[in-house]
Write an enzyme that holds these catalytic residues in place. Sequence first.
Site, PDB file in Angstrom:
ATOM      1  N   GLY A 217      77.955  60.490 -84.783  1.00 53.96           N
ATOM      2  CA  GLY A 217      76.995  61.354 -84.118  1.00 53.96           C
ATOM      3  C   GLY A 217      76.423  62.392 -85.059  1.00 53.96           C
ATOM      4  O   GLY A 217      75.237  62.735 -84.976  1.00 53.96           O
ATOM      5  N   THR A 218      77.255  62.902 -85.955  1.00 53.34           N
ATOM      6  CA  THR A 218      76.768  63.882 -86.935  1.00 53.34           C
ATOM      7  C   THR A 218      75.702  63.267 -87.830  1.00 53.34           C
ATOM      8  O   THR A 218      74.668  63.888 -88.108  1.00 53.34           O
ATOM      9  CB  THR A 218      77.944  64.399 -87.782  1.00 53.34           C
ATOM     10  OG1 THR A 218      78.831  65.142 -86.940  1.00 53.34           O
ATOM     11  CG2 THR A 218      77.455  65.284 -88.915  1.00 53.34           C
TER      12      THR A 218
ATOM     13  N   GLN B   2      77.696  65.354 -75.408  1.00 56.35           N
ATOM     14  CA  GLN B   2      78.621  65.675 -74.323  1.00 56.35           C
ATOM     15  C   GLN B   2      78.146  65.177 -72.966  1.00 56.35           C
ATOM     16  O   GLN B   2      78.959  64.885 -72.086  1.00 56.35           O
ATOM     17  CB  GLN B   2      78.842  67.195 -74.254  1.00 56.35           C
ATOM     18  CG  GLN B   2      79.623  67.756 -75.424  1.00 56.35           C
ATOM     19  CD  GLN B   2      81.051  67.240 -75.482  1.00 56.35           C
ATOM     20  OE1 GLN B   2      81.617  66.776 -74.500  1.00 56.35           O
ATOM     21  NE2 GLN B   2      81.648  67.301 -76.673  1.00 56.35           N
TER      22      GLN B   2
ATOM     23  N   SER C  62      77.343  60.307 -79.583  1.00 57.08           N
ATOM     24  CA  SER C  62      78.487  59.840 -80.359  1.00 57.08           C
ATOM     25  C   SER C  62      79.442  59.089 -79.445  1.00 57.08           C
ATOM     26  O   SER C  62      79.857  59.601 -78.403  1.00 57.08           O
ATOM     27  CB  SER C  62      79.200  61.035 -81.000  1.00 57.08           C
ATOM     28  OG  SER C  62      80.214  60.613 -81.868  1.00 57.08           O
ATOM     29  N   ALA C  63      79.825  57.875 -79.844  1.00 56.54           N
ATOM     30  CA  ALA C  63      80.577  56.984 -78.961  1.00 56.54           C
ATOM     31  C   ALA C  63      81.963  57.503 -78.618  1.00 56.54           C
ATOM     32  O   ALA C  63      82.463  57.256 -77.513  1.00 56.54           O
ATOM     33  CB  ALA C  63      80.696  55.604 -79.608  1.00 56.54           C
ATOM     34  N   HIS C  64      82.625  58.210 -79.524  1.00 56.06           N
ATOM     35  CA  HIS C  64      83.992  58.637 -79.224  1.00 56.06           C
ATOM     36  C   HIS C  64      84.042  59.728 -78.166  1.00 56.06           C
ATOM     37  O   HIS C  64      85.119  60.081 -77.686  1.00 56.06           O
ATOM     38  CB  HIS C  64      84.712  59.091 -80.504  1.00 56.06           C
ATOM     39  CG  HIS C  64      84.246  60.396 -81.053  1.00 56.06           C
ATOM     40  ND1 HIS C  64      83.159  60.512 -81.873  1.00 56.06           N
ATOM     41  CD2 HIS C  64      84.738  61.649 -80.907  1.00 56.06           C
ATOM     42  CE1 HIS C  64      82.991  61.779 -82.219  1.00 56.06           C
ATOM     43  NE2 HIS C  64      83.924  62.487 -81.645  1.00 56.06           N
TER      44      HIS C  64
ATOM     45  N   CYS D 106      91.508  82.634 -84.223  1.00 57.46           N
ATOM     46  CA  CYS D 106      92.876  82.490 -84.708  1.00 57.46           C
ATOM     47  C   CYS D 106      93.245  81.038 -84.996  1.00 57.46           C
ATOM     48  O   CYS D 106      94.213  80.774 -85.693  1.00 57.46           O
ATOM     49  CB  CYS D 106      93.845  83.045 -83.679  1.00 57.46           C
ATOM     50  SG  CYS D 106      93.274  84.531 -82.861  1.00 57.46           S
TER      51      CYS D 106
END
Length: 470
Positions: A69-70, A177, A194-196, A323
Site C-alpha cells: 500500500g505504501t 482502512q 493495502s491487502a493486509h 512512549c
Amino acid sequence: MPYFDAASAAPLHPVAREALLASLDEGWADPARLYREGRRARLLLDAAREAAAEAVGCRPDELVFTPSGTRAVHTGIFGALAARRRVGGRLLHSSVEHSSVLHAAQVHEAGGGTVSEVAVDRTGRVAAGAVAAALTTDTALACLQSANHEVGTEQPVEEVAALCREAGVPLLVDAAQSLPWGQVPGAWSLLTASAHKWGGPPGVGLLAIRKGTRFAAQGPLDERESGRAPGFEDIPAIVAAAASLRALRAATESGPDEAGRLRQLVERIRGRVPELVPDVEVVGDPVRRLPHLVTFSCLFADGEALLHELDRAGFSVSSGSSCTSSTLTPSHVLRAMGVLSEGNVRVSLPLGTPEAEVDRFLEVLPEAVRSVRERLGVPAGAPAAQEPAGAAGPDSGELVVDALGKRCPLPVIELAKVIGRVPVGGTVTVLSDDAAARLDIPAWCEMRDQEFVGERPAREGTAYVVRRRA
C-alpha cells in the site's frame, strides 16, 4: 489470545488462505508468456484484477497491483505530481494522513515542490470548506484518507472530491482502512489500498487511476502493470488478496451485518471505558467512524507499559503514544487533533471477534491501568489531589516544577501533584523537554478544569504555565 490490532494487519482470511495455496500450483509462471502455463497465470491475474476493480468501483484497466500500500501511495503521488508539473508544484494533504503520504510530501518539498497542510478538528476530521479554501491555482494534487488509521474518523471524501473536481485538481484517496467495509464514494481520481488490512496476504497494494486523470509514472519502467508497477507480479498473493476482498463484500451484502455487530461492540467500549477507568479521553468522531476501531488515552499512564500490561493479560492492542515510539514524539495524528497522547490505546477488532472477548477486555483494563499508574507513583484514587486554596502559604502564588529529562507521563503527574499547593488564581510552571508535554499538559487542564495559560521558550526545554481555576 485475543488479537485487537486489525488496523495494523488483519488475520489472514480463510478464503485468502485457500486461494493462496491453490494459486501456488497454478499461478507461478510468467503471465507475459504465451505458452500454456503463462496463459493460465494471465487468466488468474486478469480475474483477480476484475474482482478487485469491482470492489473498488473502477474499471479493470484502471487498476494495477503494487508490492504494498505504501508503494501504491508513493507511485500515485509522484506520478500525478509529475503529470501536472506545468500546473504547479503544490501538494495538498490533511494533517492526519498516513505516514506514507507525509514521507512523500517531505521528498516532494526537498525536491523544490511546495506542501500545504489542512488542519483537522478535535475529532480528527477536516472541513470540506477548509480543503476548498486551500485549493490554489498551483495545486497539482490533493490527498485525503477515507478514514483515519489511528482514531477511525471518516473524512468527507465525497464532498471534497466534488470540490476538487470543480477546481480541476485530482484527488488521491488513501482507502487502506475503509475499503474492506465498502466502496469509497465520490469522483476521486486516484485510490490506494493495502491487502493486509482486509485479511489478504502482505505485499499486495492497489492503485486505481481513473480514466482522464493525468499520470506520468516515475522511475525505470517495464511492461508490467501498464508500466505503473514494475517487477514480476506475485500472482498467488494477488489472487488471494482479490478473493478475500470479494468474499468480504459478498458477506457484507448477503450475510449478517458484521460491520453493525462490530460497531455495537466498539460502542460498548467507547461507553464503558470512561466509566471503568478514571481520567480517560476517548478520541475520534463518535458517529462518523470506522465500525471496528476505537482509541482512548489514559491520563497518568505510560503507553508502552500499558501495552505490555495488556499483553500479559492476553490482549494485543496498539498505541499512538510517544512512549511507544523510538522517536519519543507523540503521534502526528493525536498532535494534529490536540488531544491527550499519553497512555494511548487503539483497539481494532478483527472480523468475527466474540462478544465475550470484548467483555473480558473491559474486565482486565482497569487493573492494567491502575498497575501502570501505581508504578509511576500516581496516588491511588487521587491522581490530582489538591490542598485547600492558600494552604501552601502567602508566597505560593507561583510554583515552578522542573520536569526536564522526564518523559511522558511524568511531567503531567508532577503537575497534578502540586497544583493544590497554589491558591486559586495562582500558577504552576512546568519545565519540560518532552514533546508530548505540548499536548498532554493542555489536555490535562481541559480534563481537570484548569486554565492553560500558554507556553514560552525556557533556558532548557519549554515552560508550560497553568493557572489553578478549581
